[in-house]
Structure formats: structure tokens, C-alpha cells
Design a protein around this motif. Structure first.
Motif, short mmCIF file in Angstrom:
data_model
loop_
_atom_site.label_atom_id
_atom_site.label_comp_id
_atom_site.label_asym_id
_atom_site.label_seq_id
_atom_site.Cartn_x
_atom_site.Cartn_y
_atom_site.Cartn_z
N VAL A 1 23.71 46.00 32.27
CA VAL A 1 22.17 46.38 32.55
C VAL A 1 21.23 45.78 31.68
O VAL A 1 20.11 45.74 32.13
N SER A 2 21.37 45.32 30.56
CA SER A 2 20.40 44.90 29.61
C SER A 2 19.84 43.61 29.83
O SER A 2 18.77 43.41 29.38
N GLN A 3 20.37 42.86 30.75
CA GLN A 3 20.19 41.53 31.02
C GLN A 3 20.29 41.12 32.42
O GLN A 3 21.42 41.41 33.20
N LEU A 4 19.29 40.74 33.15
CA LEU A 4 19.35 40.59 34.66
C LEU A 4 20.12 39.73 34.99
O LEU A 4 21.03 39.86 35.84
N HIS A 5 20.43 38.61 34.24
CA HIS A 5 21.25 37.47 34.88
C HIS A 5 22.72 38.05 34.54
O HIS A 5 23.75 37.36 35.19
N ARG A 6 22.99 38.85 33.75
CA ARG A 6 24.27 39.53 33.55
C ARG A 6 24.73 40.61 34.63
O ARG A 6 25.79 41.17 34.78
N SER A 7 23.66 41.32 34.97
CA SER A 7 23.62 42.71 35.66
C SER A 7 24.35 42.22 37.06
O SER A 7 24.51 43.25 37.79
N ILE A 8 24.19 40.88 37.57
CA ILE A 8 24.78 40.60 38.88
C ILE A 8 26.27 40.45 38.73
O ILE A 8 26.84 40.18 39.73
N GLU A 9 26.93 40.38 37.56
CA GLU A 9 28.36 40.10 37.56
C GLU A 9 29.32 41.23 37.94
O GLU A 9 30.40 40.75 38.29
N PRO A 10 28.95 42.59 37.73
CA PRO A 10 30.12 43.59 37.74
C PRO A 10 30.93 43.49 39.15
O PRO A 10 32.06 43.61 38.82
N PRO A 11 30.16 43.35 40.16
CA PRO A 11 30.95 43.41 41.38
C PRO A 11 31.97 42.48 41.57
O PRO A 11 32.97 42.68 41.94
N SER A 12 31.62 41.11 41.20
CA SER A 12 32.38 40.11 41.22
C SER A 12 33.39 40.04 40.25
O SER A 12 34.78 39.88 40.24
N THR A 13 33.18 40.56 38.94
CA THR A 13 34.21 40.96 38.08
C THR A 13 35.11 41.98 38.52
O THR A 13 36.43 41.57 38.08
N ALA A 14 34.78 42.96 39.08
CA ALA A 14 36.01 44.06 39.46
C ALA A 14 36.74 43.34 40.67
O ALA A 14 38.04 43.60 40.63
N THR A 15 36.22 42.55 41.41
CA THR A 15 37.19 41.71 42.28
C THR A 15 37.98 40.99 41.77
O THR A 15 39.33 40.88 42.17
N LEU A 16 37.55 40.07 40.83
CA LEU A 16 38.53 39.25 40.02
C LEU A 16 39.55 39.97 39.16
O LEU A 16 40.81 39.57 39.44
#
Length: 442
Positions: A133-148
Motif C-alpha cells: 500500500v505504500s506505493q501506488l504503482h505497486r499497490s495494483i499488483e496483489p490481485p494478479s500476484t494472487a492469481t499467478l
């Protein structure tokens, strides 16, 4: 049952660029706006992976995430077809556009926290994607990380997956970049060292403390880790303000070894006192501030090295080439050569494209301790062997650009090529349809 550590490296994505989005990451800020070379970045990462595989260290690949991530731009009011959205965002909100294109998921050390089956309450390997959550560009990653991660480690008898922690700063979680598993001996339960930047009180003054104590405690509870097998330590705030945005920039652990800078921890003695009853043979190697100043440690990424054990029992330290270019670090490493302990061998790798964005060898990999049965249960097509290595090199050379400048992020052709590359990759790896665009219109 004993396990071996699998290194799961992120394949550098076709949209690798230098946008300087990560606050507190000095290399990222210093190189913002430079022209990147996604092809070279991906090939450098693959060379590191193959070197590890040739050493006999289990190695696998994590696919890139879909970029551009249009839901981010649509969520802030950009409408129209893809070309219109990209062009409007380029004019009105270039940093938001850069965030939507970010290839930062390549640094899988931030992807998740992993707990070995020997340590967890139910005897399975646990995965929790970091909420970032500390960085916008990284905060978009978790859903895709979970799927992968679910595609690579299917839920069932061997693996269990947790959703990310709630996306609030008080539970800020940066994954395995702030988690180290130490172990007295192979086959014994490990000790999880969770390192945090803030416990909610006063923290660093210049840069934000990304990892919260409450988040680390929550991960340990959800993974069923025993209290006796967990230790919490706070980062030295002066290190965070010097550019140590994650603990893996200033310390690395492996087996019984903890290799750290003098300024890594706020209370080193307390940490060691907590570790030694659990790890009687703990090897603690500290680099003094007087020998390698903190700014040199950050500039070289000395501690963002990887420590691995080869099948013959040798301990190998894998370092970025930059360590040979910073005088104090080069001199320190020269003194280690030939000593035999704790490192039997030092290996240097060229990861310039990643290093310019603030990610060294350890940033590119997520450590996954697996038994033989657990490794057999994961997706077989992502395990790196010579055939896959050569296949991926050919795939990169065919799809990736050798030049990507900030102005290219408005180009719809880049988006089309990125999706084409990822679509082909999923077929090559045999992991099914894991991307949003692969389900569009289905």
C-alpha cells in the motif's frame, strides 16, 4: 521431512521502464526518465536464473503481470478506447500513466510472504501476497500476484493461499523483502525473522517506513507460525532515511547465517539474544559502518545479494556487479576471498537494468522452501531447465523492445505487443489463462 529452497524469479516484463515512482528508493529516483532496455533487462534476469540452475539450485520463473493496467486509469476517470485512455493520461496525469505501465512486479521479493510446511500450523506451504500500500504503482499488483501464485502452486494438500491484508497504511506489508527464514539444520523447523520499519510510533523522518509491525504479526498468525518460531526486529530508522526501503537492502539470511550491516537493526543485541536460544549455531556476520559506510552499502546493494547452498554443500554469495565498483565494498569482499567461511564462493552478476531501478539479485527472487512432494505438486512448466531457458531467451528477443522511453507509454502498439507476449508465454509455461485480457469477452 527436509526441504530445499526454490528461487522463484520474476521474469522482467516487456514494459520495463524508468519512471522513478518509488519514494525512498534512491536508485529509482536517480535514474527517472532514462531510456530503458526491456530486452536486456529480461536477458540479464534470465542469465542469473540459469547460473543458479547450473549450480544445482532449484529455480523457477514467475510470469510478468499484465501491463498497462487500464483499471487504474479507468478508476481515476479516464474513459474511451485504449488509445484514447493512454493519450489522455499522458497529457493529464503522466505519473498515473507510468504507474499503470510499471513492471515492478519483476521484483518478486515483494510479491508475498511464504512459510514452509515445517513451520506452519497445518503442515502446508502458506502464501500471502503483500498489499504494497505504500506505493501506488505497486499497490495494483496483489490481485494478479494472487492469481499467478495460485496457478503455480495449486491450492490443496500441499499449498494454501491467503488474501492480502487490508489495504491500509497501518497494515502495510511488503512481503518477503522484510522476512527471513533461518534454520538450525535442514529438516528442522525454521525461525522466521520479521523486520518492520514502524510499530505505529515515531519512525524515519525522510522516507516512509513501508513495513508495519502489525502486518508482520498478522502474517505470522494467519500462517500458523508458532510464537517460539518467530522473532520481530525493527529497522534502524537512520538506515531507512539513507535509502534502505526494505530490510533486504541491508541484511540477508540463509540457513544459520545472518549477514548484515551494523546499521541494519535498531537493536541488534536484542535480536541476537532472541535468535541464539533457537539457533545455537547462528553465524552472525556484521559489516561495520567504519568499513563499509551505509551509503556505500546502499549504492552497491551488497546486502541485496543472494546466499544459496549448492548440492555439494558450498555456500555461494551472488552479488551485483556494482559491488566491484564501490571502493569500500570491493575492499571488504577482497578480504573475504579465500576464507572459506561463511562464503565458499563469490559470484558477480550484471543486473544493470534492474539495479538502475533499485533492485538487485535478491529483489528479483521469492524464496519458497519445498519438500520433494511439494515441488512435484507445483506447475511443472515454470521450473527452469536448459530447454525452458533457451525457449525464454528466444521469446524475449522476439517480443521485447531494446529501447523504451517515457514517451512510449502512450503508444497503443506497446500495449498490444505486451499482451501478445504474455499470451504466448502462458501457453509456453502451460499455466492456463491467468491474465485479465485472456478472459475479455469470454
Amino acid at each position: 521431512m527436509s526441504e530445499r529452497e526454490l528461487n522463484l524469479d520474476g521474469l522482467v516484463g516487456p514494459t520495463h521502464n524508468y519512471a522513478g515512482l518509488a519514494r525512498g528508493n534512491l536508485a529509482s529516483a536517480r535514474n527517472a526518465g532514462l531510456v530503458a532496455n526491456p530486452r536486456e533487462a529480461a536477458l540479464q534476469g534470465l542469465e542469473k536464473m540459469w547460473m543458479l540452475a547450473e549450480l544445482g539450485v532449484p529455480q523457477a520463473v514467475m510470469p510478468p503481470q499484465e501491463r498497462p493496467w487500464l483499471p487504474l486509469l479507468e478508476a481515476v476517470g479516464f474513459r474511451g478506447d485504449e488509445a484514447a485512455v493512454l493519450h489522455r493520461a499522458a497529457r493529464k496525469a503522466p505519473r498515473l500513466l507510468a504507474a499503470a505501465w510499471s513492471a515492478s512486479a519483476m521484483w518478486t521479493a515483494n510479491a508475498a510472504t511464504v512459510s514452509a510446511s515445517a513451520d506452519s500450523g497445518d503442515g502446508r506451504v502458506h502464501f500471502m501476497p503483500a498489499n504494497l500500500v505504500s506505493q501506488l504503482h505497486r499497490s495494483i499488483e496483489p490481485p494478479s500476484t494472487a492469481t499467478l501464485l495460485r496457478a503455480l502452486f495449486p491450492e490443496g494438500d500441499h499449498f494454501t493461499h491467503h488474501p492480502p491484508l487490508p489495504a491500509t497504511p497501518g497494515l502495510g506489508d511488503e512481503g518477503a523483502a522484510n522476512h527471513t527464514r533461518l534454520q538450525q539444520a535442514s529438516g528442522t523447523p525454521g525461525v522466521s525473522v520479521f523486520v518492520y520499519g514502524s510499530d505505529g510510533g515515531e519512525g524515519p523522518r525522510r522516507f516512509p517506513a513501508r513495513q508495519r509491525l502489525a502486518a508482520s504479526e498478522a502474517v505470522a498468525r494467519l500462517h500458523g507460525l508458532e510464537e517460539g518460531g518467530t522473532v520481530y526486529a525493527r529497522q534502524d530508522p537512520t538506515a531507512v532515511d539513507a535509502g534502505v526501503f526494505h530490510n533486504d537492502v541491508i541484511a540477508v539470511g540463509h540457513g544459520r547465517l545472518l549477514f548484515a550491516h551494523e546499521r541494519a537493526f535498531a537493536d541488534r543485541d536484542r535480536l541476537l539474544a532472541a535468535l541464539r536460544p533457537r539457533l545455537p549455531d547462528l553465524e552472525y556476520l556484521e559489516v561495520p559502518q567504519a568499513v563499509v559506510p551505509l551509503e556505500d552499502a546502499v549504492a552497491s546493494y551488497l546486502f541485496n545479494s543472494q546466499v544459496v547452498t549448492s548440492p555439494d554443500g558450498a555456500t555461494v554469495l551472488i552479488l551485483p556487479e556494482e559491488c566491484r565498483q564501490v571502493g569500500s565494498v570491493a575492499a571488504y569482499l577482497e578480504g573475504l576471498q579465500g576464507q572459506g567461511r561463511p562464503f565458499d564462493r563469490l559470484v558477480f552478476r550484471d543486473l544493470r537494468e534492474s539495479m538502475r531501478n533499485g533492485g538487485g539479485p535478491a529483489c528479483l527472487r521469492l524464496r519458497v522452501p519445498l519438500t520433494g512432494a511439494e515441488r512435484s505438486a507445483m506447475a511443472p512448466g515454470v521450473i527452469l531447465d536448459e530447454v525452458l531457458y533457451r525457449d525464454l531467451r528466444e521469446w524475449v528477443r522476439r517480443w521485447y523492445r531494446d529501447r523504451l522511453a517515457p514517451g512510449d507509454l502512450a503508444d497503443p502498439a506497446l500495449a498490444e505487443a505486451s499482451r501478445g507476449a504474455l499470451d504466448e508465454l502462458t501457453r509456453r509455461l502451460g499455466i492456463g489463462s491467468v491474465y485479465r485480457f485472456q478472459h475479455a469477452g469470454a
